[in-house]
Design a protein around this motif. Structure first.
Motif, PDB file in Angstrom:
ATOM      1  N   THR A  58       0.831  -1.201   0.000  1.00 49.54           N
ATOM      2  CA  THR A  58       0.000   0.000   0.000  1.00 49.54           C
ATOM      3  C   THR A  58       0.868   1.255   0.000  1.00 49.54           C
ATOM      4  N   TYR A  59       0.237   2.339  -0.377  1.00 52.67           N
ATOM      5  CA  TYR A  59       0.876   3.660  -0.384  1.00 52.67           C
ATOM      6  C   TYR A  59      -0.085   4.660   0.240  1.00 52.67           C
ATOM      7  N   TYR A  60       0.476   5.619   0.981  1.00 57.10           N
ATOM      8  CA  TYR A  60      -0.316   6.710   1.547  1.00 57.10           C
ATOM      9  C   TYR A  60       0.408   8.032   1.347  1.00 57.10           C
ATOM     10  N   VAL A  64      -2.119  11.920   4.942  1.00 57.90           N
ATOM     11  CA  VAL A  64      -3.152  11.033   5.498  1.00 57.90           C
ATOM     12  C   VAL A  64      -2.574   9.842   6.254  1.00 57.90           C
ATOM     13  N   LYS A  65      -1.269   9.707   6.261  1.00 55.41           N
ATOM     14  CA  LYS A  65      -0.646   8.575   6.961  1.00 55.41           C
ATOM     15  C   LYS A  65      -1.060   8.539   8.415  1.00 55.41           C
ATOM     16  N   THR A  69      -6.857   4.318   5.894  1.00 56.00           N
ATOM     17  CA  THR A  69      -6.456   2.952   5.590  1.00 56.00           C
ATOM     18  C   THR A  69      -7.166   2.485   4.319  1.00 56.00           C
ATOM     19  N   ILE A  70      -6.374   2.027   3.361  1.00 53.88           N
ATOM     20  CA  ILE A  70      -6.931   1.467   2.135  1.00 53.88           C
ATOM     21  C   ILE A  70      -6.923  -0.050   2.242  1.00 53.88           C
ATOM     22  N   SER A  71      -7.968  -0.675   1.746  1.00 54.13           N
ATOM     23  CA  SER A  71      -8.035  -2.135   1.741  1.00 54.13           C
ATOM     24  C   SER A  71      -8.886  -2.570   0.553  1.00 54.13           C
ATOM     25  N   ARG A  72      -8.857  -3.849   0.259  1.00 52.71           N
ATOM     26  CA  ARG A  72      -9.650  -4.350  -0.845  1.00 52.71           C
ATOM     27  C   ARG A  72     -10.143  -5.753  -0.535  1.00 52.71           C
ATOM     28  N   ASN A  84     -10.211   8.161   9.247  1.00 47.47           N
ATOM     29  CA  ASN A  84     -10.400   8.510  10.656  1.00 47.47           C
ATOM     30  C   ASN A  84      -9.755   9.857  10.956  1.00 47.47           C
ATOM     31  N   SER A  85     -10.119  10.432  12.093  1.00 52.85           N
ATOM     32  CA  SER A  85      -9.549  11.711  12.525  1.00 52.85           C
ATOM     33  C   SER A  85      -9.593  12.737  11.405  1.00 52.85           C
ATOM     34  N   LEU A  86     -10.743  12.849  10.785  1.00 49.12           N
ATOM     35  CA  LEU A  86     -10.867  13.734   9.626  1.00 49.12           C
ATOM     36  C   LEU A  86     -10.675  15.194  10.003  1.00 49.12           C
ATOM     37  N   LYS A  87     -10.094  15.931   9.058  1.00 44.86           N
ATOM     38  CA  LYS A  87      -9.803  17.348   9.228  1.00 44.86           C
ATOM     39  C   LYS A  87     -10.531  18.147   8.149  1.00 44.86           C
TER      40      LYS A  87
END
Length: 124
Positions: A58-60, A64-65, A69-72, A84-87
């Motif tokens: 994965t890459y971030y 946003v690190k 979280t990216i998943s598939r 999470n912890s959105l700004k």
């Protein structure tokens, strides 16, 4: 041909969470690396996260690190972006994209298919 449909966007307060989904059509979804990008008016579309065909790499983006979280799930032809912890600065239209490359890429010109986007708005 791959068609991508994003969902899960919306309005959330700062510090909150959202989970974006991107459903893909086609039998070859598992052979595509996938990415999430975002764009605000007047600015370039930027890479947020990407994932290899297997999900093993994965890459971030630095911005946003530790928060995204990216998943598939290749059985469901779906890629996710847990935010999470959105700004407030995360406010943008978020796009899902697919590339024929097996490894992830942060370069938008390497992506072959794009969804229509989903709006994410984070209020302060």
């Amino acid at each position: 041909q791959v068609q991508l449909v994003e969902s899960g966007g919306g309005l959330v307060q700062a510090g909150g969470s959202l989970r974006l989904s991107c459903a893909a059509s086609g039998r070859t979804f598992s052979s595509y690396a996938m990415g999430w990008f975002r764009q605000v008016p007047g600015k370039e579309r930027e890479s947020v996260a990407a994932i290899s065909w297997s999900g093993g790499s994965t890459y971030y983006a630095d911005s946003v690190k530790g928060r995204f979280t990216i998943s598939r799930d290749n059985a469901k032809n779906t890629v996710y972006l847990q935010m999470n912890s959105l700004k407030p600065e995360d406010t943008a239209v978020y796009y899902c994209a697919a590339t024929r490359r097996s490894t992830w890429s942060s370069l938008k010109y390497e992506y072959d298919y794009w969804g229509q986007g989903t709006q994410v708005t984070v209020s302060s």
